[in-house]
Design an enzyme around this catalytic site. Structure first.
Site, short mmCIF file in Angstrom:
data_model
loop_
_atom_site.label_atom_id
_atom_site.label_comp_id
_atom_site.label_asym_id
_atom_site.label_seq_id
_atom_site.Cartn_x
_atom_site.Cartn_y
_atom_site.Cartn_z
N GLU A 171 22.20 0.21 83.18
CA GLU A 171 22.46 0.91 81.66
C GLU A 171 21.40 1.99 81.15
O GLU A 171 22.23 2.95 80.65
CB GLU A 171 21.32 -0.39 81.26
CG GLU A 171 20.87 0.09 79.39
CD GLU A 171 21.99 0.31 78.79
OE1 GLU A 171 22.80 -0.35 79.22
OE2 GLU A 171 21.43 0.18 77.74
N HIS A 199 27.13 1.34 101.89
CA HIS A 199 28.49 0.65 101.53
C HIS A 199 29.32 2.11 101.09
O HIS A 199 30.68 1.24 100.80
CB HIS A 199 28.41 -0.86 101.20
CG HIS A 199 27.71 -2.01 101.53
ND1 HIS A 199 28.46 -2.01 103.05
CD2 HIS A 199 26.98 -1.85 101.50
CE1 HIS A 199 27.62 -3.17 103.25
NE2 HIS A 199 26.45 -2.81 102.42
N CYS A 213 35.28 2.22 60.57
CA CYS A 213 35.00 1.94 60.04
C CYS A 213 34.01 1.88 59.33
O CYS A 213 33.40 1.04 58.75
CB CYS A 213 36.04 2.56 58.61
SG CYS A 213 37.43 2.86 59.46
N ARG A 262 29.19 3.97 61.70
CA ARG A 262 30.45 3.32 62.43
C ARG A 262 31.55 4.06 62.60
O ARG A 262 32.29 3.65 62.90
CB ARG A 262 30.91 2.60 60.89
CG ARG A 262 29.60 1.55 61.12
CD ARG A 262 29.71 -0.05 59.44
NE ARG A 262 30.95 -0.77 59.77
CZ ARG A 262 30.59 -1.38 60.11
NH1 ARG A 262 29.43 -2.17 60.21
NH2 ARG A 262 31.82 -2.63 60.95
N GLU A 319 27.75 8.24 77.86
CA GLU A 319 27.12 8.72 76.21
C GLU A 319 27.12 9.30 75.69
O GLU A 319 27.49 10.15 74.51
CB GLU A 319 27.26 7.13 75.21
CG GLU A 319 25.58 6.65 75.51
CD GLU A 319 26.20 5.03 74.87
OE1 GLU A 319 26.75 4.60 74.20
OE2 GLU A 319 25.11 4.52 74.97
N LYS A 379 30.10 2.30 66.08
CA LYS A 379 29.05 1.33 66.72
C LYS A 379 29.75 0.51 66.67
O LYS A 379 29.22 -0.30 67.51
CB LYS A 379 28.23 1.84 65.67
CG LYS A 379 26.30 0.64 65.57
CD LYS A 379 25.62 1.23 66.73
CE LYS A 379 24.72 0.54 66.97
NZ LYS A 379 23.45 0.59 68.01
N LYS A 436 23.76 5.11 79.04
CA LYS A 436 23.10 6.06 78.42
C LYS A 436 22.94 7.47 78.44
O LYS A 436 23.56 8.08 77.73
CB LYS A 436 21.40 5.91 78.20
CG LYS A 436 21.33 4.40 77.96
CD LYS A 436 20.99 4.51 75.94
CE LYS A 436 21.89 3.78 75.72
NZ LYS A 436 21.95 2.06 75.70
N ASN A 484 39.48 -0.64 56.93
CA ASN A 484 39.20 -0.84 57.95
C ASN A 484 40.16 -2.17 58.98
O ASN A 484 39.84 -2.89 58.93
CB ASN A 484 37.42 -1.18 57.90
CG ASN A 484 37.11 -0.84 59.57
OD1 ASN A 484 37.44 -0.91 60.59
ND2 ASN A 484 35.89 -2.13 59.79
N GLY A 485 40.38 -0.95 59.89
CA GLY A 485 41.37 -2.22 60.41
C GLY A 485 42.33 -1.75 61.02
O GLY A 485 43.02 -0.24 61.01
N TRP A 501 36.93 5.44 61.96
CA TRP A 501 37.02 6.22 63.28
C TRP A 501 38.27 6.34 63.43
O TRP A 501 38.61 5.29 64.01
CB TRP A 501 36.04 5.47 64.16
CG TRP A 501 35.48 5.75 65.77
CD1 TRP A 501 34.97 6.74 65.93
CD2 TRP A 501 36.39 5.19 66.60
NE1 TRP A 501 35.35 6.68 67.09
CE2 TRP A 501 36.03 5.68 67.86
CE3 TRP A 501 37.60 4.88 66.06
CZ2 TRP A 501 36.71 5.11 68.74
CZ3 TRP A 501 38.36 4.27 68.04
CH2 TRP A 501 38.27 4.79 68.94
#
Ligand code: F6R
Length: 620
Positions: free
Chosen positions: A489, A512, A5, A34, A496, A615, A493, A106-107, A82
């Site tokens: 990458e 393959h 958070c 965040r 997300e 984040k 991108k 937070n946690g 979050w």
């Protein structure tokens, strides 16, 4: 539960005013990257504690405050959340209030169920499903016994298992905010007649650039004129003060549509700044932050890079460069897999952690594990004052400036740049490259920011194609050698940001299995290596393009200026300037970032805050 958070706290001098709430709301706005499931604030006013909280993004809280404003105050705390379980509802949002006390967190408090059961047995009732509310109850009880918020915090933190940053205020101490941290970030901002707390400096950078790093397991008490730091046992602790070398402007959109657009535009600067000031007068690399004995670095027999997500792809690029320049075997391991598989690391292993935030819990745990095994640990980190560099033997900071958009862009380029510096430094130290070779590679590296700018200047077409492709259900990405992590990458991108199924493959792997996915119209990005360096790879990747084209794929090719061999088989060619093969990821990834960003805009999505993400992932 409240994870990952954003936390902000403020205390000011003088009579009550609107400033505490303003500072906290503004801090939350900057921290919203965040977590953005819900948000809340608590203010100490002349009439006591007042609180407002709302599910959803911060705008919901802002309009709630507009409809029924809080009174002016002396101190305030605020939170963006979050959530995992304990869904994103008004009731589960923070702050949690008990009596005259409010707390944000937070946690995860892992033993909250036991604590809650004990409290319920004693007659307490709970209004939310969160672990944090348990802390509010415990703090309030401890306050009633001690009459002091710092002392109450000290009593409570030792009862909590798990990870936490906590901030608390109490109506009876109107000019005090108390914070505590255990395995979760908290930074102090030092003002003039006012002080701040934040999950990171972005929370208060608009007001002060003087910051103070808190250590692990410390409690901080701020008043308008004092900052006291102690350990959990109450012994005074030495917190390190530092000056943040960027200002509020760097954390603003600056006229761009989104932070991500701005951060992509910042990329040439991020690379240039990361290269800045790393050589001495004679042109040798001097990485002052690497405080590991040279004898240890010379004796290293293996490097293990630990990181997650985009940072791990930067690690893959590092592997190619470091192995080539230094002849040291390099493994790249997702940090969350690393310590659970009994990895073979010892005193002769250098473990390199890569992290933008410096707070990713999986990466932090990998660093701790590596240190326990006796390995030297070095971190490549963007955020000063964060935990991973503090717990590593050495740090090489990337100078990308604040990265606010949840999806990483400029930090990726800065991480790769720092990894090149590390590789060249080790090559210099171990004598695997001659000094003039190191110097020549540094010259090539210093040319990269301008080349990144050239790619940006050519971004119109990739944007146009992205807009045309807004309805595409799936996109594949192929690359080889250093182009392989670039492909992965590019796929990450797109997933997300645009919520489009995407996969990155090593081009050689195509036959393959993955080639079975190709059907008429399937868009495939192909990152083509330079035809000048590794000829065999170039022609092999060109063959791959032909193979998929023959099966109807729409080929979107990223190729160097002057590479005409790709033209007959490409539906679209996106050109990047010529550069040495190992440095090419700094250029080749940029069109892929722009593609994902633009496609997400075209779909009307929130580019800076994609759904379900946060984040910095500060829980395992
Ligand atoms: C993707 C992204 C994530 C992060 C990962 C590690 O765009 O941002 O995959 O790269 O969560 O985060 P840091 O670098 O902060 O350790």
């Amino acid at each position: 539960m409240a994870l990952m958070c954003g936390i902000v706290g403020y205390v000011g001098s003088g009579p009550v005013s609107a400033r505490p709430l303003q500072v906290v709301m503004e801090g939350l706005q900057r921290l919203e990257y965040r977590g953005y499931d819900s948000a809340g604030v608590a203010v100490i006013t002349d009439t006591g504690l007042q609180m407002a909280k709302k599910a959803g993004k911060l705008v919901n809280l802002a309009s709630r405050l507009q409809d029924s404003p809080l009174e002016p105050g002396t101190a305030a705390i605020g939170h963006t959340r979050w959530a995992t379980h304990g869904g994103p509802t008004d009731g589960n949002a923070h702050p949690h209030v008990h009596g005259d006390l409010a707390v944000i967190h937070n946690g995860i408090v892992e033993n909250f169920a036991t604590l809650k059961a004990e409290l319920m047995e004693a007659g307490d009732e709970f209004a939310s499903e969160t672990d944090t509310e348990v802390v509010a109850h415990l703090l309030d009880r401890a306050y009633q016994e001690t009459g002091d918020l710092t002392e109450a915090m000290r009593q409570v933190v030792v009862c909590l298992d798990g990870t936490f940053t906590l901030l608390a205020v109490h109506a009876s101490q109107p000019s005090v905010v108390v914070g505590a941290r255990h395995d979760s970030p908290l930074v102090v901002g030092l003002g003039d007649g006012e002080n701040f707390l934040g999950s990171d400096v972005v929370a208060f950078i608009a007001h002060t650039n003087r910051a103070m790093e808190l250590g692990q397991d410390e409690i901080v008490t701020i008043t308008p004129t004092s900052v006291d730091v102690t350990d959990f046992a109450g012994r005074p602790a030495q917190a390190r003060e530092y000056i943040v070398d960027w200002d509020a402007k760097a954390a603003e959109k600056g006229g761009f549509r989104s932070f991500m657009d701005k951060e992509i535009a910042d990329e040439p600067q991020a690379v240039a700044d990361t290269l800045l000031g790393r050589t001495d007068m004679a042109g040798s690399l001097v990485l002052d932050e690497i405080r590991i004995e040279e004898s240890v670095l010379r004796a290293v027999t293996k490097i293990v890079v630990v990181a997650c997500g985009t940072a791990a792809y930067a690690g893959h690029v590092a592997k190619y460069a470091i192995e080539h320049w230094c002849r040291i075997p390099v493994e790249v391991e997702l940090a969350h897999e690393f310590r659970y598989r009994d990895p073979v690391v010892d005193e002769r292993t250098l473990v390199v952690a890569i992290s933008q935030s410096g707070e990713t819990m999986d990466t932090l745990m990998a660093v701790r594990y590596a240190r326990e095994q006796g390995s030297a640990t070095l971190s490549i980190v963007n955020t000063h004052g964060s935990t991973i560099p503090r717990e590593s033997d050495a740090v090489l900071y990337t100078h990308a400036g604040p990265e606010i958009a949840v999806a990483s862009t400029k930090a990726f380029l800065a991480q790769i740049t720092a990894a090149y510096l590390l590789g060249l430094y080790l090559a210099q130290l171990r004598g695997t490259l001659f000094p003039d070779e190191v110097a020549a590679k540094l010259v090539e590296l210093r040319a990269m920011p301008d080349k990144v700018q050239t790619v940006l200047d050519r971004s119109d077409r990739v944007k146009q194609i992205a807009r045309w492709m807004a309805d595409t259900p799936t996109v594949l990405f192929l690359g080889r050698h250093v182009g392989y992590p670039v492909a992965m990458e590019g796929a990450l991108k797109l997933k997300e940001l645009a919520y489009i199924h995407a996969e990155g493959f090593a081009a050689g792997e195509l036959k393959h299995g993955p080639i079975a996915l190709i059907e008429p119209g399937q868009p495939v990005f192909v990152v083509v290596p330079s035809p000048r360096g590794r000829h065999s790879l170039h022609s092999k990747v060109v063959s791959n393009i032909q193979e998929i084209r023959a099966r109807g794929a729409r080929t979107l090719v990223i190729a160097e200026d002057g590479d005409e061999a790709v033209v007959p088989f490409a539906d679209q060619v996106f050109r990047i300037p010529q550069c040495p093969t190992l440095l090419a990821p700094l250029l080749a990834v940029v069109p892929l970032q722009i593609f994902a960003c633009e496609l997400a805009h075209a779909k009307g999505l929130d580019v800076d805050q994609p759904r379900n993400l946060a984040k910095s992932v500060t829980v395992e």
